[in-house]
Design a protein around this motif. Structure first.
Motif, mmCIF file in Angstrom:
data_model
loop_
_atom_site.group_PDB
_atom_site.id
_atom_site.type_symbol
_atom_site.label_atom_id
_atom_site.label_comp_id
_atom_site.label_asym_id
_atom_site.label_seq_id
_atom_site.Cartn_x
_atom_site.Cartn_y
_atom_site.Cartn_z
ATOM 1 N N TYR A 29 41.963 28.711 38.804
ATOM 2 C CA TYR A 29 41.349 29.842 37.947
ATOM 3 C C TYR A 29 43.142 29.700 37.236
ATOM 4 N N VAL A 30 43.595 29.753 35.576
ATOM 5 C CA VAL A 30 44.478 29.523 35.322
ATOM 6 C C VAL A 30 44.294 30.954 35.137
ATOM 7 N N GLU A 31 45.703 32.030 35.131
ATOM 8 C CA GLU A 31 46.178 33.506 35.174
ATOM 9 C C GLU A 31 46.933 32.711 34.014
ATOM 10 N N ARG A 32 46.735 33.547 32.484
ATOM 11 C CA ARG A 32 48.225 33.285 31.488
ATOM 12 C C ARG A 32 48.911 34.339 31.500
ATOM 13 N N ALA A 33 48.130 35.960 32.551
ATOM 14 C CA ALA A 33 49.081 36.481 32.054
ATOM 15 C C ALA A 33 50.308 36.899 32.855
ATOM 16 N N GLU A 34 50.190 35.879 34.294
ATOM 17 C CA GLU A 34 51.611 35.024 35.256
ATOM 18 C C GLU A 34 51.368 33.653 34.545
ATOM 19 N N GLY A 35 53.053 34.005 34.585
ATOM 20 C CA GLY A 35 53.706 32.674 33.830
ATOM 21 C C GLY A 35 55.030 32.538 34.446
ATOM 22 N N LYS A 36 55.432 31.222 33.244
ATOM 23 C CA LYS A 36 57.506 31.075 33.755
ATOM 24 C C LYS A 36 57.536 30.102 32.737
ATOM 25 N N ARG A 37 58.187 30.371 32.103
ATOM 26 C CA ARG A 37 58.741 29.744 30.886
ATOM 27 C C ARG A 37 59.148 28.177 31.219
ATOM 28 N N GLY A 38 58.642 27.382 30.467
ATOM 29 C CA GLY A 38 58.945 25.961 30.248
ATOM 30 C C GLY A 38 59.749 25.473 29.515
ATOM 31 N N SER A 39 60.716 24.278 29.282
ATOM 32 C CA SER A 39 61.020 23.545 27.927
ATOM 33 C C SER A 39 59.643 23.814 26.371
ATOM 34 N N LYS A 40 59.260 23.751 26.713
ATOM 35 C CA LYS A 40 58.054 22.737 26.003
ATOM 36 C C LYS A 40 56.810 24.228 25.787
ATOM 37 N N GLY A 41 57.171 24.946 26.544
ATOM 38 C CA GLY A 41 55.833 26.117 26.313
ATOM 39 C C GLY A 41 55.407 25.931 27.745
ATOM 40 N N PRO A 42 55.069 27.476 28.401
ATOM 41 C CA PRO A 42 55.006 27.826 29.666
ATOM 42 C C PRO A 42 53.966 26.951 30.497
ATOM 43 N N PHE A 43 54.467 27.645 31.538
ATOM 44 C CA PHE A 43 53.462 27.202 32.687
ATOM 45 C C PHE A 43 52.657 28.272 33.395
ATOM 46 N N PHE A 44 51.111 28.572 33.205
ATOM 47 C CA PHE A 44 51.078 29.838 34.208
ATOM 48 C C PHE A 44 50.252 29.397 35.951
ATOM 49 N N VAL A 45 50.107 30.571 36.367
ATOM 50 C CA VAL A 45 48.947 30.272 37.674
ATOM 51 C C VAL A 45 47.962 30.140 38.026
ATOM 52 N N VAL A 46 48.202 29.238 38.576
ATOM 53 C CA VAL A 46 47.025 29.340 39.147
ATOM 54 C C VAL A 46 46.264 29.273 39.986
ATOM 55 N N TYR A 47 45.000 29.975 40.785
ATOM 56 C CA TYR A 47 44.681 30.432 41.845
ATOM 57 C C TYR A 47 43.361 29.277 42.612
ATOM 58 N N ALA A 48 42.818 29.377 43.945
ATOM 59 C CA ALA A 48 42.262 27.958 44.198
ATOM 60 C C ALA A 48 40.462 29.002 43.978
ATOM 61 N N THR A 49 41.248 31.213 44.045
ATOM 62 C CA THR A 49 39.970 31.658 43.704
ATOM 63 C C THR A 49 40.006 32.546 43.106
ATOM 64 N N GLU A 50 38.740 33.592 42.613
ATOM 65 C CA GLU A 50 38.396 34.166 41.943
ATOM 66 C C GLU A 50 39.443 35.185 42.057
ATOM 67 N N SER A 51 40.225 36.002 43.330
ATOM 68 C CA SER A 51 40.098 37.022 43.583
ATOM 69 C C SER A 51 42.090 36.905 43.737
ATOM 70 N N ARG A 52 42.279 35.262 43.425
ATOM 71 C CA ARG A 52 43.231 35.665 43.731
ATOM 72 C C ARG A 52 44.127 35.557 44.850
ATOM 73 N N GLU A 53 43.620 34.888 45.304
ATOM 74 C CA GLU A 53 43.412 35.188 47.283
ATOM 75 C C GLU A 53 45.194 34.016 48.023
ATOM 76 N N THR A 54 44.464 32.626 47.383
ATOM 77 C CA THR A 54 45.326 31.600 47.353
ATOM 78 C C THR A 54 45.803 31.101 46.435
#
Length: 81
Positions: A15-40
């Motif tokens: 699950y890719v969360e586009r509201a959470e990320g870090k700025r990269g040199s060419k584009g953002p990196f978005f946080v990915v979770y193993a579960t929809e509940s964002r536990e892992t």
């Protein structure tokens, strides 16, 4: 906007969360979770080339293995230069 689903390298749904990320040199990196509940947290998704194939080093830098998009270290001082 909700999370987007992607298929991980082993066929699992992640699950890719586009509201959470870090700025990269060419584009953002978005946080990915193993579960929809964002536990892992699973890893990162490169917003530049849209891949899950990324690496994180001991300094917390993220680098895309496909397009070489990268972030800077999270902690930085003169000793790292």
């Amino acid at each position: 906007m909700g999370m987007e689903t992607r298929t991980g390298p082993d066929g699992e749904t992640v699950y890719v969360e586009r509201a959470e990320g870090k700025r990269g040199s060419k584009g953002p990196f978005f946080v990915v979770y193993a579960t929809e509940s964002r536990e892992t947290r699973w890893g990162f998704y490169c917003g530049n080339c849209e891949t899950l194939d990324n690496a994180v080093d001991a300094m917390g830098r993220i680098q895309c293995n496909v397009c070489s998009n990268r972030t800077k270290a999270e902690e930085w001082d003169a000793a790292h230069e």
